[in-house]
Design a protein around this motif. Structure first.
Motif, PDB file in Angstrom:
ATOM      1  N   UNK A 149       0.846  -1.199   0.000  1.00 27.49           N
ATOM      2  CA  UNK A 149       0.000   0.000   0.000  1.00 27.49           C
ATOM      3  C   UNK A 149       0.876   1.241   0.000  1.00 27.49           C
ATOM      4  N   UNK A 150       0.398   2.296  -0.615  1.00 24.74           N
ATOM      5  CA  UNK A 150       1.187   3.519  -0.719  1.00 24.74           C
ATOM      6  C   UNK A 150       1.481   4.115   0.654  1.00 24.74           C
ATOM      7  N   UNK A 151       0.684   3.765   1.646  1.00 23.46           N
ATOM      8  CA  UNK A 151       0.907   4.288   3.004  1.00 23.46           C
ATOM      9  C   UNK A 151       2.206   3.774   3.612  1.00 23.46           C
ATOM     10  N   UNK A 182       5.550   0.152  -7.729  1.00 29.53           N
ATOM     11  CA  UNK A 182       4.129  -0.067  -8.007  1.00 29.53           C
ATOM     12  C   UNK A 182       3.423  -0.321  -6.688  1.00 29.53           C
ATOM     13  N   UNK A 183       2.425   0.498  -6.397  1.00 33.32           N
ATOM     14  CA  UNK A 183       1.780   0.496  -5.086  1.00 33.32           C
ATOM     15  C   UNK A 183       0.265   0.459  -5.237  1.00 33.32           C
ATOM     16  N   UNK A 184      -0.397  -0.157  -4.275  1.00 36.76           N
ATOM     17  CA  UNK A 184      -1.857  -0.130  -4.253  1.00 36.76           C
ATOM     18  C   UNK A 184      -2.326   1.094  -3.483  1.00 36.76           C
ATOM     19  N   UNK A 185      -3.546   1.512  -3.758  1.00 40.00           N
ATOM     20  CA  UNK A 185      -4.042   2.733  -3.139  1.00 40.00           C
ATOM     21  C   UNK A 185      -5.561   2.685  -3.041  1.00 40.00           C
ATOM     22  N   UNK A 197     -12.985  -0.067  -6.541  1.00 33.18           N
ATOM     23  CA  UNK A 197     -12.015  -0.995  -5.962  1.00 33.18           C
ATOM     24  C   UNK A 197     -10.668  -0.286  -5.786  1.00 33.18           C
ATOM     25  N   UNK A 198      -9.733  -0.982  -5.158  1.00 37.71           N
ATOM     26  CA  UNK A 198      -8.395  -0.415  -4.986  1.00 37.71           C
ATOM     27  C   UNK A 198      -7.799  -0.075  -6.350  1.00 37.71           C
ATOM     28  N   UNK A 199      -7.038   1.000  -6.393  1.00 36.76           N
ATOM     29  CA  UNK A 199      -6.314   1.370  -7.583  1.00 36.76           C
ATOM     30  C   UNK A 199      -4.840   1.041  -7.433  1.00 36.76           C
ATOM     31  N   UNK A 200      -4.079   1.288  -8.493  1.00 34.01           N
ATOM     32  CA  UNK A 200      -2.631   1.111  -8.455  1.00 34.01           C
ATOM     33  C   UNK A 200      -1.955   2.398  -8.913  1.00 34.01           C
TER      34      UNK A 200
END
Length: 471
Positions: A149-151, A182-185, A197-200
């Motif tokens: 995750x981007x966090x 590459x991170x989920x967000x 839904x979650x983005x990337x």
């Protein structure tokens, strides 16, 4: 830990190339050879001949059915292409033989024939998927997303200009990393309440610095069915971005792939509708607001691109013209002539509550005319085997040129409605768009100069094997 590693290995297995598809078809070939050899002796040749006749009939019927679905009624809104039709015909031929063998044999032969039926279905599915390139790994079949995750990463908003960054790299003051991330967000939806839904998000090396430059943005959408993960996992996008960044001091666009549909089985039309919610508001307010608040990006619309493949490409040719205050550039591959889920009357009633004008606003050629004149840029691409999409980019491109846009049309040779068309188009469009968005900082200044550099990129596009560029 061992079980986790095993699952990660399993999910990472490639199903479009390598040992897995080879194994599937090798087993089918062995099963076919065993059954033919076992029945080729005297006394069983007539039975084998009947099985072959059944196989041929099934292959012809299966191929005809695939053609009818693809080209006859265009069930999926696009032509499947002859590669897919032939793959389906071969699959039906083999299935016909194995089913006939299962009925007409006994003992171990029947067991082999029965086992071959699901294996042939699997091998045919693998082949069709390889043509499209939609699912690259087993994990992608279940939308497995291993990205942190981007966090978990600190992204600085204390920015410098692109020119200042280039000077710092040249002087050795900063050294960009070799790879991006590459991170989920989770992109919040305060304005739209759209259940995305979650983005990337892909961050180039320069974006990972303590004082990153203000970078351009690409908002890229996968097709439908699909997911934000698919845009990256089904394409060579990250390889192309990484190569560009390594050649340009770590500079490349920040790429965000948000969810435009809420689920793989849904088509939001990228519009505010009564059916699936306010997708347009999400993509034009919530997503840009989050990007500007959390990532080191330029706020100039000339530095923002919206694009995508298939339904995502259609969305980009709707949203780009309708929102010139956000997106200065459009990159659409194999998009449709208009948002499509059923016929127009069904969409007007089911999505727009009977408001025909609300639907017509989403048709790309109408959006282009409504916001003319415009100085935006549009790159349209289609696989040459997808004749419907080739016709679409001609129509939309003509309307864009009449509206004042700079238009480039790319026809990808030996490709259809598939991710190969995306890969080829993105590889040539990326440096050209980056040049226009000011990332090639050599001897050019921002937006409008550097004519020699731009012409060089245009020549490079035209000289690339496998594509035909029309301007």
């Amino acid at each position: 830990m061992a079980s986790v590693a095993a699952w990660q290995w399993f999910y990472a297995i490639h199903i479009t190339r390598g040992w897995f598809p080879i194994l599937c078809w090798t087993l089918v070939a062995i099963g076919l050879a065993v059954l033919v050899a076992a029945q080729a002796q005297r006394g069983r040749r007539r039975v084998l001949a009947r099985q072959c006749v059944v196989a041929i009939v099934c292959g012809l019927v299966g191929g005809a059915a695939a053609w009818f679905v693809s080209d006859g009624i265009v069930l999926f809104g696009v032509e499947l292409g002859w590669d897919v039709i032939v793959a389906c015909a071969v699959g039906f031929l083999l299935l016909g033989f194995f089913v006939a063998a299962a009925v007409g044999t006994h003992g171990w032969r029947r067991v082999v024939a029965i086992v071959m039926v699901p294996l042939t279905l699997l091998a045919t599915g693998v082949r069709v998927n390889a043509i499209y390139g939609e699912y690259q790994t087993i994990g992608s079949l279940v939308d497995y997303s291993p990205y942190p995750h981007i966090s978990t990463l600190h992204v600085s908003l204390d920015t410098v200009s692109v020119d200042a960054w280039a000077k710092q790299v040249a002087s050795g003051e900063v050294t960009p990393e070799k790879e991006g991330r590459l991170l989920s967000v989770d992109i919040p939806n305060p304005a739209s309440k759209f259940r995305a839904r979650k983005g990337l998000v892909w961050l180039p090396p320069a974006a990972l610095a303590k004082r990153p430059p203000k970078l351009p943005v690409m908002v890229m959408l996968a097709g439908q069915p699909g997911s934000p993960t698919r845009f990256f996992t089904a394409s060579d996008t990250i390889d192309d971005l990484t190569k560009y960044a390594n050649e340009h001091d770590g500079l490349a666009p920040i790429v965000v792939s948000p969810d435009q549909n809420t689920a793989s089985s849904r088509n939001s039309l990228c519009s505010d509708t009564t059916r699936w919610g306010k997708a347009e508001t999400y993509l034009t307010r919530d997503v840009p607001d989050w990007i500007r608040a959390n990532l080191p990006v330029s706020r100039d619309p000339a530095d923002w691109t919206i694009g995508g493949f298939s339904q995502g490409g259609t969305c980009s040719t709707q949203l780009g013209p309708n929102h010139p205050e956000l997106y200065g550039n459009v990159l659409a591959v194999d998009g449709e002539i208009a948002p499509t889920d059923g016929n127009v009357e069904q969409m007007v009633e089911g999505y727009f509550g009977g408001d025909r004008a609300a639907y017509e606003r989403q048709v790309p050629v109408n959006a282009l005319r409504a916001h003319a004149p415009s100085k935006q840029t549009m790159v349209l691409a289609a696989g040459e085997k997808d004749t419907t999409s080739v016709a679409n980019i001609a129509t939309i491109g003509d309307a864009a040129e009449q509206a004042g846009w700079t238009v480039v049309r790319i026809k990808v040779k030996d490709a259809g409605h598939d991710w190969r068309a995306v890969n080829e188009a993105f590889a040539v469009a990326l440096p050209w768009l980056c040049d226009r968005m000011g990332l090639d900082v050599g001897d050019m200044s921002r937006h409008g100069s550097g004519t020699d550099e731009r012409q060089r990129e245009e020549r490079r596009m035209q000289e690339r094997a496998g594509i035909e560029v029309q301007q």
